[in-house]
Design an enzyme around this catalytic site. Structure first.
Site, PDB file in Angstrom:
ATOM      1  N   HIS A 269       0.837  -1.212   0.000  1.00 11.00           N
ATOM      2  CA  HIS A 269       0.000   0.000   0.000  1.00 11.00           C
ATOM      3  C   HIS A 269       0.874   1.267   0.000  1.00 11.00           C
ATOM      4  CE1 HIS A 269      -3.655   2.366   1.220  1.00 11.00           C
ATOM      5  NE2 HIS A 269      -2.721   3.172   1.693  1.00 11.00           N
ATOM      6  N   GLU A 270       1.775   1.350   0.958  1.00 12.96           N
ATOM      7  CA  GLU A 270       2.620   2.553   1.040  1.00 12.96           C
ATOM      8  C   GLU A 270       3.553   2.623  -0.164  1.00 12.96           C
ATOM      9  OE1 GLU A 270       1.506   4.602   3.044  1.00 12.96           O
ATOM     10  OE2 GLU A 270       0.392   3.264   4.391  1.00 12.96           O
ATOM     11  N   HIS A 273       1.763   4.422  -2.884  1.00 14.50           N
ATOM     12  CA  HIS A 273       1.850   5.876  -2.695  1.00 14.50           C
ATOM     13  C   HIS A 273       3.221   6.376  -3.163  1.00 14.50           C
ATOM     14  CE1 HIS A 273      -1.852   6.802  -0.578  1.00 14.50           C
ATOM     15  NE2 HIS A 273      -1.631   5.917   0.384  1.00 14.50           N
ATOM     16  N   GLU A 299      -4.775   7.884  -2.991  1.00 13.94           N
ATOM     17  CA  GLU A 299      -5.250   6.621  -2.420  1.00 13.94           C
ATOM     18  C   GLU A 299      -5.563   5.604  -3.519  1.00 13.94           C
ATOM     19  OE1 GLU A 299      -4.777   6.335   0.637  1.00 13.94           O
ATOM     20  OE2 GLU A 299      -5.841   4.508   1.205  1.00 13.94           O
TER      21      GLU A 299
END
Ligand code: ZN
Length: 506
Positions: A269-270, A273, A299
């Site tokens: 997830h990170e 980003h 997001e």
């Protein structure tokens, strides 16, 4: 020879650079605080952060900046600026106007109120005592309503709060997008619960050496195309990505010694980003446009990697062998299919941050409806615990027994952040639209993922989305990539296509 316009633009750019340098120092200080700064240094660090923040605020609201903006916004001047400077002027002006419309002393009161409220919220949550937090939340809502009046709005008061995080988004649009998604999601979740199927998650709940988990996280980031020469991976309590500067984009994750999915999916997830930030065009360095287009678009990038790629069967067909190499005992009797099912459990639950990808958006809709009602005055703070329970029951079929697991679970409202929550669900909706566009451009993308060729995906995202940074509005990016406006039907379609077979539904 330089013209007066060149000179004004150069002064403006230098001023913005200075603001960005303060931001860089602050970002690094926050990163350090959250990744292992010595406990005893925290208090003095907080003072230093306070001083730098105050200096930054002075720059953001200074007379000089006002003069540059006025001068450069003058149509005859503005039209002679290059496109990047034009957009930078608009962006900085927007922030400047927001800051300036609020009387300084009211803003100061808001800062003090929210910092008190955050510590009261912590106590209230620990003792599950909403009454303790209630007076603070009432003041925070009132001051937010007052700010909305200063900023102004066209249709709905909440629009101006949404616009802070998702430029251009309105209540009218969100209501429409969410209502279709809610109906279909509730149906799907009910069918999943009725199926009585429960993937076996026991293998994920064994002992996992943290050093090996770290190795796995590093390998996954590497395969996604994360540039380690312009970033690093560290450990924290609540994982986040932070951009120190365009060539220093850091990822953090969390390693649990007795659960291994948490680290994997936080890292992916990170990492999503981070790929966004690392993919922004170098032409935008030193401008306020070297940033994500919005919270929702940001997001969409993390969710795209976490769920649509990282929780796909093809992804694990390639990457499972690394898991087996690192943890042969824990997964000795687990097939790749069982692993895939184990990382895709759908189950209604009480806590947003632990929710799976299907039920997650329902948690967001509850918060959105409550925020909208508080801001337009149709709901009062004292109604919240009850409304929370009834909406949870209605949408998810479960309701909390106490307010700690209900209305008090998130810190956002204590921090005064209204308008932020919807961007989480908008991100999922955008992500599904981008996936649909990717399928058209790279019809064999699943085969590429199965072969571990994630760079194809990363390059497509770089080209289609990342490089533009903040030069486009969220709606413009969506239209440019997909040819359509925001629409939740692709997320609904994605859920059906993935979860109906997974749960053997008709
Ligand atoms: Zn995120």
């Amino acid at each position: 020879m330089s013209t007066p316009i060149d000179d004004a633009a150069a002064l403006f750019r230098a001023h913005v650079q200075k603001m960005l340098h303060y931001q860089e120092a602050l970002a690094l200080m926050y990163w350090d605080l959250r990744t292992g700064a010595p406990k005893r240094g925290v208090e003095l660090r907080a003072e230093a952060i306070g001083t730098l923040s105050a200096e930054l605020f002075k720059l953001e609201t200074s007379r000089e900046l006002e003069q540059y903006l006025n001068q450069l916004s003058e149509p005859s001047t503005y039209n002679q600026l290059d496109p990047i400077t034009q957009k930078s002027v608009l962006e900085v002006k927007k922030q400047y106007d927001r800051n300036h419309k609020i009387p300084a002393e009211r803003y100061q009161e808001f800062v003090v109120l929210t910092s008190q409220a955050e510590s009261v919220w912590e106590d209230a949550k620990n003792s599950s005592n909403f009454e303790l937090f209630k007076p603070y939340l009432e003041k925070i809502v009132a001051i937010n309503q007052e700010f909305v009046d200063y900023w102004g709005y066209k249709e709905h008061k909440y629009d101006t709060l949404l616009d802070k995080y998702e430029p251009g988004m309105t209540v009218q649009q969100v209501d429409k997008i969410f209502s279709g998604l809610r109906e279909e999601t509730v149906k799907l979740v009910e069918a999943i619960v009725r199926s009585g199927q429960k993937p076996n998650v026991k293998p994920f709940l064994r002992a996992f050496d943290v050093a090996k988990q770290r190795q796995l996280s590093l390998a996954l980031l590497e395969r996604m195309g994360y540039d380690f020469s312009a970033g690093r991976l560290d450990e924290t309590v609540h994982p986040f990505e932070t951009t120190i500067n365009r060539y220093d984009v850091r990822v953090t994750t969390k390693f649990l010694p007795d659960e291994m999915r948490s680290a994997i999916f936080s890292t992916i997830h990170e990492g999503g980003h981070a790929l966004y930030e690392q993919g922004i065009s170098p032409d935008l360095i030193g401008t306020p446009l070297a940033d994500g287009a919005s919270m929702g678009i940001h997001e969409s990038q993390s969710r795209f990697w976490e769920n649509m790629i990282g929780r796909s069967r093809e992804f694990w067909e390639y990457n499972y062998k690394t898991v087996l190499d690192l943890f042969p005992m824990q997964f000795a009797d687990v097939s790749v299919e069982d692993f895939y099912r184990g990382v895709n459990v759908v189950e209604p639950s009480l806590i947003r941050i632990e929710a799976d990808e299907v039920t997650y958006n329902l948690h967001i809709m509850i918060r959105y409806e409550i925020e909208k009602g508080l801001i337009d005055g149709s709901l009062s703070v004292s109604d919240l615990p009850e409304i929370w329970r009834s909406k949870m029951q209605e949408y998810l079929g479960v309701a909390p027994e106490n307010d700690a697991d209900g209305v008090l679970q998130d810190v956002h409202w204590a921090g005064g952040d209204f308008g932020y929550f919807p961007t989480y669900a908008l991100g999922n909706i955008y992500a599904a639209q981008f996936l649909n566009a990717l399928k058209k451009d790279i019809p064999d993308y699943k085969e590429q993922v199965r072969r571990g060729n994630l760079r194809v995906i990363k390059n497509w995202l770089n080209q289609s989305i990342h490089r533009y940074g903040k030069t486009l509005m969220p709606a413009e990016i969506v239209r440019q990539v997909t040819g359509e406006n925001i629409d939740s039907k692709y997320l609904i379609g994605y859920f059906r296509e993935k979860f109906k077979p997974l749960y053997h539904l008709l």
